[in-house]
Design a protein around this motif. Structure first.
Motif, PDB file in Angstrom:
ATOM      1  N   GLY A  32       0.806  -1.216   0.000  1.00  0.00           N
ATOM      2  CA  GLY A  32       0.000   0.000   0.000  1.00  0.00           C
ATOM      3  C   GLY A  32       0.838   1.265   0.000  1.00  0.00           C
ATOM      4  O   GLY A  32       1.666   1.470   0.883  1.00  0.00           O
ATOM      5  N   GLY A  33       0.617   2.097  -1.024  1.00  0.00           N
ATOM      6  CA  GLY A  33       1.405   3.322  -1.199  1.00  0.00           C
ATOM      7  C   GLY A  33       0.643   4.587  -0.874  1.00  0.00           C
ATOM      8  O   GLY A  33       0.786   5.600  -1.553  1.00  0.00           O
ATOM      9  N   GLY A  34      -0.196   4.554   0.175  1.00  0.00           N
ATOM     10  CA  GLY A  34      -0.839   5.774   0.676  1.00  0.00           C
ATOM     11  C   GLY A  34       0.125   6.516   1.601  1.00  0.00           C
ATOM     12  O   GLY A  34       1.300   6.154   1.703  1.00  0.00           O
ATOM     13  N   SER A  62       0.557   6.608   4.872  1.00  0.00           N
ATOM     14  CA  SER A  62       1.220   5.869   5.968  1.00  0.00           C
ATOM     15  C   SER A  62       2.295   4.931   5.419  1.00  0.00           C
ATOM     16  O   SER A  62       3.386   4.830   5.986  1.00  0.00           O
ATOM     17  CB  SER A  62       0.196   5.108   6.809  1.00  0.00           C
ATOM     18  N   ARG A 112      -1.213  -1.453  -5.800  1.00  0.00           N
ATOM     19  CA  ARG A 112      -2.069  -2.053  -6.834  1.00  0.00           C
ATOM     20  C   ARG A 112      -2.499  -1.070  -7.922  1.00  0.00           C
ATOM     21  O   ARG A 112      -2.874  -1.472  -9.017  1.00  0.00           O
ATOM     22  CB  ARG A 112      -3.288  -2.723  -6.206  1.00  0.00           C
ATOM     23  N   GLY A 117       0.007   7.304  -3.483  1.00  0.00           N
ATOM     24  CA  GLY A 117      -0.563   8.404  -2.688  1.00  0.00           C
ATOM     25  C   GLY A 117      -1.874   8.061  -2.001  1.00  0.00           C
ATOM     26  O   GLY A 117      -2.280   8.746  -1.068  1.00  0.00           O
ATOM     27  N   GLY A 118      -2.576   7.027  -2.477  1.00  0.00           N
ATOM     28  CA  GLY A 118      -3.843   6.636  -1.854  1.00  0.00           C
ATOM     29  C   GLY A 118      -4.771   7.825  -1.710  1.00  0.00           C
ATOM     30  O   GLY A 118      -4.977   8.598  -2.649  1.00  0.00           O
ATOM     31  N   GLY A 119      -5.290   8.026  -0.492  1.00  0.00           N
ATOM     32  CA  GLY A 119      -6.258   9.093  -0.245  1.00  0.00           C
ATOM     33  C   GLY A 119      -5.639  10.453   0.024  1.00  0.00           C
ATOM     34  O   GLY A 119      -6.346  11.390   0.398  1.00  0.00           O
ATOM     35  N   PHE A 120      -4.307  10.554  -0.179  1.00  0.00           N
ATOM     36  CA  PHE A 120      -3.601  11.785   0.208  1.00  0.00           C
ATOM     37  C   PHE A 120      -3.681  12.891  -0.854  1.00  0.00           C
ATOM     38  O   PHE A 120      -3.338  14.036  -0.581  1.00  0.00           O
ATOM     39  CB  PHE A 120      -2.135  11.430   0.495  1.00  0.00           C
ATOM     40  N   THR A 143       0.570  -3.822  -9.003  1.00  0.00           N
ATOM     41  CA  THR A 143       0.852  -5.122  -8.397  1.00  0.00           C
ATOM     42  C   THR A 143       0.006  -5.246  -7.142  1.00  0.00           C
ATOM     43  O   THR A 143       0.055  -4.378  -6.276  1.00  0.00           O
ATOM     44  CB  THR A 143       2.357  -5.209  -8.056  1.00  0.00           C
ATOM     45  N   SER A 144      -0.779  -6.312  -7.081  1.00  0.00           N
ATOM     46  CA  SER A 144      -1.691  -6.485  -5.946  1.00  0.00           C
ATOM     47  C   SER A 144      -1.211  -7.555  -4.993  1.00  0.00           C
ATOM     48  O   SER A 144      -0.732  -8.615  -5.416  1.00  0.00           O
ATOM     49  CB  SER A 144      -3.086  -6.878  -6.457  1.00  0.00           C
ATOM     50  N   PHE A 145      -1.383  -7.265  -3.713  1.00  0.00           N
ATOM     51  CA  PHE A 145      -1.167  -8.282  -2.689  1.00  0.00           C
ATOM     52  C   PHE A 145      -2.235  -9.356  -2.883  1.00  0.00           C
ATOM     53  O   PHE A 145      -3.409  -9.048  -3.045  1.00  0.00           O
ATOM     54  CB  PHE A 145      -1.301  -7.647  -1.297  1.00  0.00           C
ATOM     55  N   ALA A 165      -0.245  -1.491   4.913  1.00  0.00           N
ATOM     56  CA  ALA A 165      -0.592  -0.065   4.837  1.00  0.00           C
ATOM     57  C   ALA A 165      -1.672   0.104   3.774  1.00  0.00           C
ATOM     58  O   ALA A 165      -1.654   1.059   3.004  1.00  0.00           O
ATOM     59  CB  ALA A 165       0.648   0.762   4.501  1.00  0.00           C
ATOM     60  N   HIS A 211      -8.326   1.256   4.883  1.00  0.00           N
ATOM     61  CA  HIS A 211      -9.471   0.582   5.512  1.00  0.00           C
ATOM     62  C   HIS A 211      -9.587  -0.887   5.103  1.00  0.00           C
ATOM     63  O   HIS A 211     -10.099  -1.699   5.862  1.00  0.00           O
ATOM     64  CB  HIS A 211     -10.771   1.303   5.122  1.00  0.00           C
ATOM     65  N   MET A 261      -4.785   3.596   8.269  1.00  0.00           N
ATOM     66  CA  MET A 261      -6.171   3.204   8.535  1.00  0.00           C
ATOM     67  C   MET A 261      -6.354   1.695   8.645  1.00  0.00           C
ATOM     68  O   MET A 261      -7.393   1.231   9.128  1.00  0.00           O
ATOM     69  CB  MET A 261      -7.110   3.797   7.476  1.00  0.00           C
TER      70      MET A 261
HETATM   71  O1  48F Z   1      -6.150   4.354   1.700  1.00  0.00           O
HETATM   72  P1  48F Z   1      -4.753   4.838   1.811  1.00  0.00           P
HETATM   73  O2  48F Z   1      -4.495   6.282   1.569  1.00  0.00           O
HETATM   74  O3  48F Z   1      -4.220   4.337   3.265  1.00  0.00           O
HETATM   75  P2  48F Z   1      -3.517   5.067   4.484  1.00  0.00           P
HETATM   76  O4  48F Z   1      -2.073   5.275   4.239  1.00  0.00           O
HETATM   77  O5  48F Z   1      -4.217   6.497   4.549  1.00  0.00           O
HETATM   78  C1  48F Z   1      -5.600   6.637   4.747  1.00  0.00           C
HETATM   79  C2  48F Z   1      -6.031   8.008   4.278  1.00  0.00           C
HETATM   80  O6  48F Z   1      -5.716   8.191   2.921  1.00  0.00           O
HETATM   81  C3  48F Z   1      -7.525   8.289   4.463  1.00  0.00           C
HETATM   82  C4  48F Z   1      -7.988   8.426   5.868  1.00  0.00           C
HETATM   83  C5  48F Z   1      -7.181   9.093   6.896  1.00  0.00           C
HETATM   84  O7  48F Z   1      -7.152  10.429   6.708  1.00  0.00           O
HETATM   85  O8  48F Z   1      -9.036   7.986   6.193  1.00  0.00           O
HETATM   86  O9  48F Z   1      -8.268   7.239   3.884  1.00  0.00           O
HETATM   87  O10 48F Z   1      -3.923   4.281   5.667  1.00  0.00           O
HETATM   88  O11 48F Z   1      -3.804   4.004   0.836  1.00  0.00           O
HETATM   89  C6  48F Z   1      -3.853   2.606   0.794  1.00  0.00           C
HETATM   90  C7  48F Z   1      -3.123   2.171  -0.448  1.00  0.00           C
HETATM   91  O12 48F Z   1      -3.064   0.745  -0.471  1.00  0.00           O
HETATM   92  C8  48F Z   1      -3.320   0.291  -1.784  1.00  0.00           C
HETATM   93  C9  48F Z   1      -4.357   1.289  -2.322  1.00  0.00           C
HETATM   94  O13 48F Z   1      -4.398   1.280  -3.744  1.00  0.00           O
HETATM   95  C10 48F Z   1      -3.838   2.592  -1.740  1.00  0.00           C
HETATM   96  O14 48F Z   1      -2.913   3.249  -2.601  1.00  0.00           O
HETATM   97  N1  48F Z   1      -3.837  -1.093  -1.720  1.00  0.00           N
HETATM   98  C11 48F Z   1      -5.021  -1.495  -1.188  1.00  0.00           C
HETATM   99  N2  48F Z   1      -5.172  -2.824  -1.319  1.00  0.00           N
HETATM  100  C12 48F Z   1      -4.043  -3.279  -1.944  1.00  0.00           C
HETATM  101  C13 48F Z   1      -3.194  -2.162  -2.194  1.00  0.00           C
HETATM  102  C14 48F Z   1      -3.599  -4.566  -2.374  1.00  0.00           C
HETATM  103  N3  48F Z   1      -4.333  -5.670  -2.200  1.00  0.00           N
HETATM  104  N4  48F Z   1      -2.395  -4.663  -2.992  1.00  0.00           N
HETATM  105  C15 48F Z   1      -1.623  -3.545  -3.195  1.00  0.00           C
HETATM  106  N5  48F Z   1      -2.010  -2.300  -2.806  1.00  0.00           N
END
Ligand code: 48F
Length: 268
Positions: free
Chosen positions: A40-42, A44, A64, A69-72, A133-135, A184, A187, A234
């Motif tokens: 996970g590249g968000g 955190s 994946r 950056g995820g939700g950032f 790439t997915s876990f 990481a 949710h 999260m």
């Molecule tokens: O959701 P995400 O930003 O996680 P985080 O680092 O931060 C949460 C906040 O963005 C926000 C919040 C708090 O303010 O509520 O939501 O905890 O990033 C999670 C990353 O994991 C990747 C997804 O695409 C995202 O970039 N991810 C999720 N499932 C997989 C994955 C998987 N099975 N394989 C690879 N990557």
């Protein structure tokens, strides 16, 4: 007749292809056995990776999506403003993210600026990243002692494989070994959920929104959730039933940092 003067070098299609395939393979070979794999590249995951690389660890981050950056990137409700509560504004200063204090202890920044600085800082530190790439699963090892099993790596596959029709989706994944894995994945808490599916741990799922409680609890609960597996961001809320928090990101930065500290303690 004199040769036509060109702006760019003579490298053509085959050289470009060799450069991409060769460099990807060389790097991937090196990271098939990593100190830490982060899923996970968000915010955190990137923060944890940055800190571990700054401590000279070999870290591979699996994402994946085709972007990091995820939700950032975006704050709440599709608006490009993110918030951070003190003391996490210090992390923003360290990352070079401009921000302003809107009310005592509440800071606002531009999501795209914050996210791109975070990504650049993690890359500068030496974090290696594979996108699309997915876990898929964990590598579980047991030495036969009473201590039971521990997570020793991840099973991964190209993300587009998930889109194949079921009857022809028999594309075997591959695995990467590591001393530690960090979940990481936000949710979804994909790694933790996989262990739950395997019956070796159970999770309550995340609680209802409560910003003021959630941020502290996320940082406090960041740590080893199962031998060899650290949770941050999260994913912590899903793993331990902590309230969700909405678009405030201080806990994501501090939780990533804490995950790296725990990993460094474990790695010795
Ligand atoms: O959701 P995400 O930003 O996680 P985080 O680092 O931060 C949460 C906040 O963005 C926000 C919040 C708090 O303010 O509520 O939501 O905890 O990033 C999670 C990353 O994991 C990747 C997804 O695409 C995202 O970039 N991810 C999720 N499932 C997989 C994955 C998987 N099975 N394989 C690879 N990557």
């Amino acid at each position: 007749m004199t040769a036509e003067k060109k702006i760019f070098s003579a490298a053509g299609e085959k050289e470009v292809t060799r450069a991409i395939v060769g460099e990807f393979a060389r790097e991937f070979m090196e990271y098939v056995d990593s100190d830490v794999v982060i899923v996970g590249g968000g915010p955190s995951g990137l923060m944890a990776g940055r800190e571990l690389c700054r401590a000279n660890k070999r870290v591979l981050l699996i994402e994946r999506n085709n972007y990091l950056g995820g939700g950032f990137w975006i704050g709440g409700y599709l608006m490009n403003k993110i918030t951070v509560r003190t003391p996490a504004d210090k992390e923003m200063d360290e990352l070079g993210i401009p921000h302003s204090e809107i009310s005592p202890g509440l800071h606002v920044a531009d999501g795209p600026h914050a996210c791109s600085k975070m990504i650049a800082s993690a890359c500068d530190a030496g974090l290696k990243i594979v996108n699309m790439t997915s876990f898929d699963d964990v590598v579980l090892r047991s030495d036969g002692s009473s201590e039971g099993s521990r997570v020793a790596g991840v099973v991964i596959n190209w993300t587009p494989i998930e889109a194949l029709p079921r009857e022809i989706s028999c594309v075997d994944p591959i695995a990467v070994e590591s001393k530690l894995v960090i979940d990481a994945t936000g949710h979804d808490a994909c790694v933790v959920r996989k262990l739950e599916e395997r019956g070796v741990m159970s999770t309550p799922g995340f609680g209802a929104m409560w910003v003021e409680r959630s941020e502290d609890l996320i940082v406090e609960h960041t740590g080893e959730a199962y031998p060899g597996l650290i949770v941050c961001g999260m994913a912590v809320s899903t793993t331990f039933g902590v309230p969700r928090m909405g678009p405030t990101f201080g806990a994501m930065l501090l939780s990533g940092k804490r995950a790296a500290e725990v990993a460094l303690e474990k790695l010795g």
